[in-house]
Write a protein that holds these residues in place. Structure first.
Motif, mmCIF file in Angstrom:
data_model
loop_
_atom_site.group_PDB
_atom_site.id
_atom_site.type_symbol
_atom_site.label_atom_id
_atom_site.label_comp_id
_atom_site.label_asym_id
_atom_site.label_seq_id
_atom_site.Cartn_x
_atom_site.Cartn_y
_atom_site.Cartn_z
ATOM 1 N N GLY A 40 0.784 -1.228 0.000
ATOM 2 C CA GLY A 40 0.000 0.000 0.000
ATOM 3 C C GLY A 40 0.814 1.276 0.000
ATOM 4 N N ASP A 41 2.120 1.194 -0.231
ATOM 5 C CA ASP A 41 2.961 2.383 -0.243
ATOM 6 C C ASP A 41 2.524 3.335 -1.358
ATOM 7 N N THR A 42 2.392 4.625 -1.036
ATOM 8 C CA THR A 42 2.022 5.624 -2.042
ATOM 9 C C THR A 42 3.055 6.742 -2.163
ATOM 10 N N TYR A 43 4.120 6.706 -1.379
ATOM 11 C CA TYR A 43 5.132 7.771 -1.415
ATOM 12 C C TYR A 43 5.730 7.863 -2.812
ATOM 13 N N ASN A 44 5.683 9.019 -3.413
ATOM 14 C CA ASN A 44 6.210 9.254 -4.762
ATOM 15 C C ASN A 44 5.609 8.285 -5.785
ATOM 16 N N GLY A 45 4.394 7.852 -5.538
ATOM 17 C CA GLY A 45 3.718 6.927 -6.442
ATOM 18 C C GLY A 45 3.824 5.471 -6.047
ATOM 19 N N GLY A 46 4.668 5.174 -5.052
ATOM 20 C CA GLY A 46 4.810 3.792 -4.599
ATOM 21 C C GLY A 46 5.559 2.940 -5.602
ATOM 22 N N ASN A 47 6.891 2.925 -5.531
ATOM 23 C CA ASN A 47 7.736 2.291 -6.535
ATOM 24 C C ASN A 47 8.679 1.258 -5.923
ATOM 25 N N PRO A 48 9.334 0.472 -6.785
ATOM 26 C CA PRO A 48 10.436 -0.365 -6.302
ATOM 27 C C PRO A 48 11.591 0.512 -5.802
ATOM 28 N N TRP A 49 12.234 0.075 -4.738
ATOM 29 C CA TRP A 49 13.406 0.758 -4.193
ATOM 30 C C TRP A 49 14.637 -0.084 -4.472
ATOM 31 N N VAL A 50 15.688 0.554 -4.982
ATOM 32 C CA VAL A 50 16.945 -0.167 -5.222
ATOM 33 C C VAL A 50 17.459 -0.772 -3.924
ATOM 34 N N LEU A 51 17.343 -0.029 -2.855
ATOM 35 C CA LEU A 51 17.780 -0.500 -1.540
ATOM 36 C C LEU A 51 17.150 -1.835 -1.179
ATOM 37 N N CYS A 52 15.831 -1.921 -1.290
ATOM 38 C CA CYS A 52 15.114 -3.136 -0.894
ATOM 39 C C CYS A 52 15.397 -4.279 -1.864
ATOM 40 N N SER A 53 15.522 -3.952 -3.146
ATOM 41 C CA SER A 53 15.762 -4.985 -4.158
ATOM 42 C C SER A 53 17.144 -5.612 -3.984
ATOM 43 N N ALA A 54 18.151 -4.767 -3.786
ATOM 44 C CA ALA A 54 19.503 -5.297 -3.600
ATOM 45 C C ALA A 54 19.604 -6.110 -2.314
ATOM 46 N N ALA A 55 18.826 -5.732 -1.301
ATOM 47 C CA ALA A 55 18.822 -6.511 -0.064
ATOM 48 C C ALA A 55 18.275 -7.912 -0.302
ATOM 49 N N LEU A 56 17.280 -8.038 -1.195
ATOM 50 C CA LEU A 56 16.775 -9.361 -1.554
ATOM 51 C C LEU A 56 17.876 -10.190 -2.204
ATOM 52 N N ALA A 57 18.626 -9.579 -3.132
ATOM 53 C CA ALA A 57 19.738 -10.296 -3.763
ATOM 54 C C ALA A 57 20.748 -10.758 -2.721
ATOM 55 N N GLN A 58 21.045 -9.892 -1.780
ATOM 56 C CA GLN A 58 22.017 -10.249 -0.744
ATOM 57 C C GLN A 58 21.529 -11.422 0.090
ATOM 58 N N LEU A 59 20.247 -11.470 0.371
ATOM 59 C CA LEU A 59 19.704 -12.611 1.119
ATOM 60 C C LEU A 59 19.875 -13.912 0.340
ATOM 61 N N TYR A 60 19.636 -13.864 -0.968
ATOM 62 C CA TYR A 60 19.836 -15.071 -1.776
ATOM 63 C C TYR A 60 21.303 -15.512 -1.744
ATOM 64 N N TYR A 61 22.223 -14.576 -1.877
ATOM 65 C CA TYR A 61 23.649 -14.933 -1.846
ATOM 66 C C TYR A 61 24.043 -15.492 -0.483
ATOM 67 N N ARG A 62 23.538 -14.880 0.568
ATOM 68 C CA ARG A 62 23.853 -15.386 1.901
ATOM 69 C C ARG A 62 23.291 -16.788 2.089
ATOM 70 N N GLY A 63 22.099 -17.024 1.545
ATOM 71 C CA GLY A 63 21.518 -18.362 1.632
ATOM 72 C C GLY A 63 22.353 -19.392 0.900
ATOM 73 N N ALA A 64 22.880 -19.023 -0.279
ATOM 74 C CA ALA A 64 23.735 -19.932 -1.029
ATOM 75 C C ALA A 64 25.002 -20.261 -0.244
ATOM 76 N N THR A 65 25.616 -19.234 0.335
ATOM 77 C CA THR A 65 26.829 -19.452 1.118
ATOM 78 C C THR A 65 26.545 -20.340 2.329
ATOM 79 N N ALA A 66 25.454 -20.060 3.037
ATOM 80 C CA ALA A 66 25.098 -20.849 4.220
ATOM 81 C C ALA A 66 24.869 -22.313 3.853
ATOM 82 N N THR A 67 24.254 -22.552 2.701
ATOM 83 C CA THR A 67 23.995 -23.924 2.267
ATOM 84 C C THR A 67 25.293 -24.662 1.991
ATOM 85 N N LEU A 68 26.224 -23.997 1.324
ATOM 86 C CA LEU A 68 27.503 -24.639 1.025
ATOM 87 C C LEU A 68 28.309 -24.918 2.286
#
Length: 490
Positions: free
Chosen positions: A387-415
């Motif tokens: 429901g975010d409406t700030y500046n139209g409510g868009n994807p944030w680079v900050l939040c998106s890159a954090a998702l990528a980092q979680l995937y990489y951390r998960g890969a490392t933890a699995t190995l």
């Protein structure tokens, strides 16, 4: 609507995710404290190193000057998951790092600017120093920059800034440690209306300074710590670390603002998880300073905070607060508050369920995650909350890159664990990775799939920002992917 700030440099979140990618691709020696026999030369790249049959494991920070490229130990084999390279090459990462460095230590006074922008959309003026942004930006500098002399110089300047602002008179009749932002370059409290108090600040800042103090002690520089960071006296209120973390120990249940500076609650997951992290660093420092009384006091507060965390998992995902449940602040907390102790680990059912829930939410919200997604780029770009409406409510680079980092951390933890996550977690991961339940997966295959998913997110960010010389914006427009809001944030 009041302006919204990033808690951490957007550029550096992307850099950190790229660093995480490099760590996944080379896991010959997960014990980074072990002495390494140099296999490289000045300027060697990851691909050049691995083509020699050697291990690649960057270390950030690197006070011991350990080799990034080193020979495998007896009985170990270099593991390369993918012949491909990181979504951002070294030159591009260095360019983004340069943008970041322009935003720290303003005028040599130690302040960290939110962005060099005085008139950005609904956000207005970004030329202030936010406490949380600065704390996490300086922490990330220690983790992602290998120049020890630069780190030390910038951290000492930041320490001077903190000691100054901790003693500023507060015009709002509250504890200055819970102020959101300060004027540059001198550090006076921002006099205008804002969401106050911001109770995550002392824990974030105290944790960053405690990490720096530990590095100094390990490098034989305890005198500086005793003079400024942990004085053991009334000087500087006991030291910059002690002053901040004592506030956390005494006030952690207090009502405060959320990460996005819009809501108030006394139970934000972001705040609690990061307070726990800050106290953990402080406890380690206190023990190094032979101060068991303070260590026990902070340990008691940390345990009290930990007793509240499991209630944020509702069986499907971890929610931020009862008044805003589906929020990417939780993903950011998973990355920046992790203590590697199994509490909400990157491959746990709680984290997998949260990634799944938020990925579905933002796939439905943003057409650049669906019909307007560029061909071949299927990474999910994340917004802030439902429901975010700030500046139209868009994807944030900050939040998106954090998702990528979680995937990489998960890969490392699995190995490192050399086993797949639990069956409960794998239900979520198979959905996220589009892998049928009948398909058998090896540890290596699963880790590679997670790595590829992280790459997909960063490649999408790269697609939209490359033509702007990798200046990272606050947001990407939800339909077109155009850069919007402030640029080069901290």
């Amino acid at each position: 609507m009041s302006s919204v700030r990033l808690f951490m440099c957007t550029l550096l979140v992307v850099v950190a995710a790229a660093v995480a990618h490099a760590q996944v691709l080379s896991t010959c020696d997960p014990d980074i404290t072990q002495s390494k026999r140099d296999c490289g030369y000045v300027g060697i790249t990851q691909s050049q190193c691995e083509n020699k049959g050697c291990c690649w494991y960057p270390e950030y920070p690197n006070p011991g000057n350990q080799a990034f490229c080193f020979y495998p130990n007896a009985g170990t084999v270099a593991l390369t998951l993918s012949p491909g390279s990181s979504p951002f090459n070294r030159t591009e990462v260095d360019r983004m790092m340069s943008y970041f460095l322009n935003n720290i230590d303003i005028d040599g006074r130690g302040g960290v600017i939110a962005a060099p922008d005085t008139n950005t959309g609904p956000g207005g003026n970004y030329e202030y120093a936010w406490m949380r942004d600065a704390a996490l930006s300086m922490r990330t500098l220690m983790f992602t920059n290998s120049n020890a002399a630069l780190i030390d110089a910038k951290m000492r300047s930041y320490v001077s800034w903190v000691l100054s602002v901790q003693n500023e008179a507060d015009p709002h009749e509250q504890d200055v440690r819970t102020e959101p932002k300060f004027l540059l370059p001198d550090g006076e409290v921002f006099p205008g209306a804002w969401c106050r108090p911001q109770t995550d600040g002392p824990g974030l800042r105290g944790g960053t300074l405690a990490l720096y103090a530990i590095l100094l002690i390990d490098a034989g520089q305890i005198d500086y710590v005793r003079q400024y960071l942990y004085t053991g006296s009334q000087s500087y209120n006991g030291g910059a670390v002690v002053f901040d973390l004592n506030w956390v120990a005494d006030n952690w249940p207090n009502n405060g603002c959320d990460l996005w500076e819009e809501l108030q609650s006394n139970d934000f997951f972001w705040n609690r998880y990061n307070m726990r992290y800050g106290l953990a660093q402080g406890i380690e420092l206190a023990l190094k300073m032979n101060d068991t009384d303070t260590a026990n006091r902070w340990k008691s507060a940390k345990q009290s905070i930990e007793s509240t965390l499991s209630a944020h998992y509702n069986g499907q995902f971890v929610y931020e607060s009862t008044n805003r449940q589906q929020d990417s602040a939780v993903l950011l907390a998973f990355n920046h508050g992790d203590l590697d102790d199994g509490t909400f680990s990157s491959v746990s059912p709680e984290v997998a369920g949260t990634i799944s829930t938020l990925s579905s939410l933002f796939t439905d919200m943003f057409s650049i995650n669906g019909p307007n997604s560029p061909a071949g780029l299927n990474g999910v770009l994340m917004g802030r909350y439902q429901g975010d409406t700030y500046n139209g409510g868009n994807p944030w680079v900050l939040c998106s890159a954090a998702l990528a980092q979680l995937y990489y951390r998960g890969a490392t933890a699995t190995l490192v664990a050399n086993e797949l996550p639990s069956d409960e977690a794998m239900v979520h991961f198979r959905k996220l990775l589009n892998i049928d339940e009948k398909v058998e997966l090896s540890v290596r295959d699963f880790a590679l799939a997670l790595t590829n998913q992280g790459d997909a997110v960063l490649l999408k960010i790269r697609y939209y920002t490359a033509r702007y010389a990798f200046h990272q914006p606050e947001q990407l427009e939800r339909d077109s992917g155009d850069l919007t809001s402030a640029m080069d944030l901290t």
